[in-house]
Design a protein around this motif. Structure first.
Motif, PDB file in Angstrom:
ATOM      1  N   ASN A 124     -53.957   9.302 -15.785  1.00 38.37           N
ATOM      2  CA  ASN A 124     -53.360  10.618 -15.642  1.00 38.37           C
ATOM      3  C   ASN A 124     -54.514  11.833 -16.004  1.00 38.37           C
ATOM      4  N   LEU A 125     -55.339  11.392 -17.115  1.00 41.00           N
ATOM      5  CA  LEU A 125     -56.371  12.545 -17.483  1.00 41.00           C
ATOM      6  C   LEU A 125     -57.360  12.602 -16.324  1.00 41.00           C
ATOM      7  N   ILE A 156     -52.213   6.566 -19.366  1.00 42.56           N
ATOM      8  CA  ILE A 156     -52.722   8.090 -19.748  1.00 42.56           C
ATOM      9  C   ILE A 156     -54.081   8.256 -19.385  1.00 42.56           C
ATOM     10  N   LEU A 199     -45.123  11.254 -18.961  1.00 39.85           N
ATOM     11  CA  LEU A 199     -46.228  12.042 -18.359  1.00 39.85           C
ATOM     12  C   LEU A 199     -45.472  12.813 -17.219  1.00 39.85           C
ATOM     13  N   THR A 254     -51.675  15.945 -21.749  1.00 40.04           N
ATOM     14  CA  THR A 254     -52.212  14.580 -21.695  1.00 40.04           C
ATOM     15  C   THR A 254     -52.895  13.994 -22.873  1.00 40.04           C
TER      16      THR A 254
END
Length: 334
Positions: free
Chosen positions: A73-74, A70, A153, A122
């Motif tokens: 992804n951010l 995560i 996601l 997110t």
């Protein structure tokens, strides 16, 4: 002229798309170029910070966990969002290239809004991770798995793509017959569709839907998860355990505050009072750029796992440098 020819003429002239828009930016602010130089610095630090965090997560195998998927992804969306906005913004105002082709303007709008919206959801995924970790600690590793987080996601990207794609796509059904001056710092959705001279009610509705879906619902979901977390923490007898559990949430809470508070504040100020266009542009610019700068700093400095991983990488580099020096010395001797 027959009815078929009339229909063809009406059809062909329904949507009048301009060749270019003019982005006005700030009005009557002295030394405004210093602000753009500041944004240039922000962009460089954002690229370095997020690039470094992505590299650390990729290189250190102990960080190959659902939680850091995560975070990865951010960082990726922060990097892409800043790259979608700032370089073009600097080109527009530092080099005075304020005219932008219609198609380029629509693409510009889509990518800036898309990556900003992915960041919002997110943060919701992060709050879900913290909720399971604190409220269901024994079942955490069976619920929060790599495939589950990857699916979440992926769903976020597809969902946001459909919402923003629909909102931006509706711009294409508008006609622009008079002013082509966009009173913003980029091809913003609201300032552009308000320039249209045909019915914009669908665009207004879609704008409100996007605002609710991208900002309000994520904020409500995050608030609900922290209500549940607070209730669960109140049941923990030991104050030390409570503090330890809360420490795992501090990074996420800071990220949520940095991302949501300026956006919500700017929107409330815009709706409730007549905010000066220059003030709105400054608020919006900083809202789009500062969170992406701060996120990697917060995670690098506030998260022990990341700090330990950085130390490991530094130690590995030192060992490899010493080894290569020793090999070079031996080769010279023999």
């Amino acid at each position: 002229m027959g009815p078929e020819e009339k229909a063809a003429v009406i059809f062909n002239t329904t949507f009048v798309h301009p060749v270019k828009f003019y982005i006005s930016g700030f009005s009557n602010i002295p030394h405004v170029k210093y602000f753009y130089v500041f944004l240039c610095f922000v962009y460089i630090m954002t690229v370095l910070g997020n690039g470094f965090l992505i590299s650390v997560i990729y290189l250190v195998k102990t960080l190959h966990t659902p939680k850091y998927m995560i975070v990865f992804n951010l960082a990726l969306t922060d990097l892409c969002g800043s790259t979608a906005l700032i370089p073009k913004l600097l080109d527009t105002f530092l080099f005075d290239r304020r005219y932008i082709f219609y198609e380029a303007c629509i693409s510009y709008m889509f990518f800036v809004l898309f990556f900003g919206s992915v960041q919002s959801w997110t943060l919701v995924t992060m709050s879900y991770d913290r909720f399971i970790a604190i409220c269901f600690p024994l079942r955490y590793h069976s619920i929060v798995t790599k495939p589950a987080i990857a699916a979440m996601l992926f769903s976020v990207w597809v969902f946001v793509l459909s919402v923003i794609g629909c909102m931006v796509g509706l711009i294409d059904r508008l006609s622009f017959c008079s002013s082509l001056v966009v009173k913003s710092f980029y091809c913003d959705h609201g300032p552009i569709f308000r320039l249209a001279c045909n019915d914009t009610s669908l665009n207004y509705i879609m704008g409100y839907v996007a605002f609710i879906v991208i900002l309000c619902i994520p904020l409500v979901l995050i608030a609900l998860t922290y209500v549940c977390i607070s209730i669960e923490l109140s049941r923990i007898a030991s104050g030390e355990e409570r503090l330890k559990a809360m420490k795992t949430c501090t990074c996420h809470l800071i990220l949520v505050a940095v991302f949501f508070l300026p956006i919500v504040g700017t929107n409330i100020a815009t709706v409730s009072s007549q905010i000066h266009p220059n003030a709105r542009i400054i608020n919006s610019t900083l809202t789009h750029t500062i969170p992406a700068l701060l996120n990697p700093i917060i995670y690098s400095l506030k998260t022990e796992e990341v700090l330990n991983s950085i130390r490991k990488l530094c130690n590995i580099n030192k060992i490899s440098n010493k080894t290569s020096k020793n090999v070079n010395t031996l080769s010279l001797l023999y």
